[in-house]
Design a protein around this motif. Sequence first.
Motif, PDB file in Angstrom:
ATOM      1  N   GLU A  45       0.833  -1.208   0.000  1.00 34.73           N
ATOM      2  CA  GLU A  45       0.000   0.000   0.000  1.00 34.73           C
ATOM      3  C   GLU A  45       0.860   1.247   0.000  1.00 34.73           C
ATOM      4  O   GLU A  45       0.542   2.255  -0.629  1.00 34.73           O
ATOM      5  CB  GLU A  45      -0.913  -0.037   1.230  1.00 34.73           C
ATOM      6  N   VAL A  48       1.899   2.238  -3.582  1.00 33.70           N
ATOM      7  CA  VAL A  48       0.873   2.691  -4.522  1.00 33.70           C
ATOM      8  C   VAL A  48       0.860   4.213  -4.613  1.00 33.70           C
ATOM      9  O   VAL A  48       0.973   4.914  -3.607  1.00 33.70           O
ATOM     10  CB  VAL A  48      -0.512   2.163  -4.102  1.00 33.70           C
ATOM     11  N   HIS A  80      -9.364   1.474 -11.086  1.00 36.86           N
ATOM     12  CA  HIS A  80      -8.149   1.519 -10.267  1.00 36.86           C
ATOM     13  C   HIS A  80      -7.808   2.993 -10.046  1.00 36.86           C
ATOM     14  O   HIS A  80      -7.324   3.651 -10.974  1.00 36.86           O
ATOM     15  CB  HIS A  80      -6.977   0.833 -10.975  1.00 36.86           C
ATOM     16  N   HIS A  82      -5.430   4.552  -8.918  1.00 36.57           N
ATOM     17  CA  HIS A  82      -4.008   4.789  -8.647  1.00 36.57           C
ATOM     18  C   HIS A  82      -3.197   4.382  -9.872  1.00 36.57           C
ATOM     19  O   HIS A  82      -3.709   3.769 -10.807  1.00 36.57           O
ATOM     20  CB  HIS A  82      -3.555   3.988  -7.416  1.00 36.57           C
ATOM     21  N   ASP A  87       5.018   2.116  -9.582  1.00 34.54           N
ATOM     22  CA  ASP A  87       4.877   2.362  -8.149  1.00 34.54           C
ATOM     23  C   ASP A  87       6.122   3.121  -7.695  1.00 34.54           C
ATOM     24  O   ASP A  87       6.911   3.575  -8.537  1.00 34.54           O
ATOM     25  CB  ASP A  87       4.668   1.052  -7.368  1.00 34.54           C
TER      26      ASP A  87
END
Length: 530
Positions: A45, A48, A80, A82, A87
């Motif tokens: 997380e 992200v 999504h 994000h 990343d």
Amino acid sequence: MNKIIAMIKLQKIFPLIILSVFFIITSCKKNENKNNLADVEVHEEDKVIPIDTTKFDVFFKTYPLFKAYEKEIKELYKKHDHFIWQDKDGFIEFAQVLYNQTHQLDEEGVKMDMPYNDVISNIFYSDTKKEPELDTELLISSMYFYYTSKVYAGLDEEASKETGWYLPRERTSYIAYLDTLMIDPQLIKEDKSEFFKQYYNLKKGLKKYRNIEEKGGWGTITLEKGVVIKPGDSATAVAQLRERLYKEGYLKDNNENNIYDEELVSAVSNYNTKHNREGENNITSSLVKELNISVEERIKTISVNMERCRWITPKINTAKEYIAVNIPSYRLHYFQDGKPELISRVVVGKELNKTVVFSGEMSYIAFSPYWNIPKSILENEIKPKIAKDDNYLAKHNMEWVGNRVRQKPGGNNSLGLVKFMFPNSNNIYLHDTPAKSLFNKDERAFSHGCVRVEKARELAIAITKKHGDWNEDKVDKAMHASKENIFNIKDKIPVYIAYFTAWADKDGNVAFYDDIYNRDERLAHLLYKS
């Protein structure tokens, strides 16, 4: 005695002690795993990156050639919220896989370059490591949708109809499919659940012919019109033919001999069989004309037919039973349990009455059928003949039924002794014919649009045996009855009438067929301009 009693007590409680220890250890491990999983989830997380969808419009103004995919991209990031390609550690693995694949579009028979290729290449091969950026993220998403639209979806349904193709098209969500590819990125190289398997056979063939092209292609064979070279003859054209067939793989060696020997006769025979060419294995002007088609044209033909494969449902790969007719090859294939049960030559519609490319479901067989003459044939052909000859109907075993004309059952019926019905708006079906000699011709486009089947009796036997436990005698009686009788098929059989001018086996050996309705050039034009 006391020691014995103590030992007995210890034996009774020992399993309880062991069990308690086991539960304590297991509980600790569960908590440890739970904590580890939580740590992983928190870690992922943390990597992200949220995405700002309000800046999408600016991106499409900067890169207008990708605006065609704006709707899909907005839906993707609605799903999504994000970055999905980047990343905080950089690009995910699939981003590089996708980039590599988009730079091999020619291997997929797609003759075009990725828009903004230099910009995208700079992203992946820049010496300096860049922070994740919105434009970079959206460029990769655009690259994905460009790739899937060209390689997976192909031309849209309206464009395919322009080329006379009315087989139903599969509708696939490439937004949803991206989730599958993210799990297994290698699927993008060969996912047989997404393609009709013939696509991959032609892809192997394309590679083979591109290799021939890179080595200079093949020369032309010179043969004077009307000249026929027979086995044992000697001519310059023989040596040219030998080299030509060697380069395409029909000969293992080229001894440059100009005598039409046994080895070359065998190679010509194999070529003729592969391409459904009928007749003797002499070297004729017809054969030479076909062999003089350049490798560049053959590559274009393969690419065009790879596009047609994109229009075929991949469900056919696992279908238990179906009938397929390929118009240019003049062949019908009946498959049972994934294997060819029967192959038959066919006659298809002539240029004026082209057989339509579509699909249907065979629901019944009519034995000793009536031929209900279509209105167009009645008006244009039958009525003028009736006007010249009062006895025309009687001579041809025909009769009026209201304001229509039909031909009664019998050996001279134009539909022969059996017809196979898959009701459709085109009024096309498969049928027998009394005109058996037509099957011996190389070019077999003679009908009014329906498909005449040489092995109609054998097809009827195979279908009724599977669907009704009939035998040959029962079929023969039904075919020679004095009146029409119907065999209903409870589990309907899918029928596909398709148009492929190139067809490859699993090793990439390609057979080419005449473009009898002149559709390849039209499709090539649509492909290369898009």
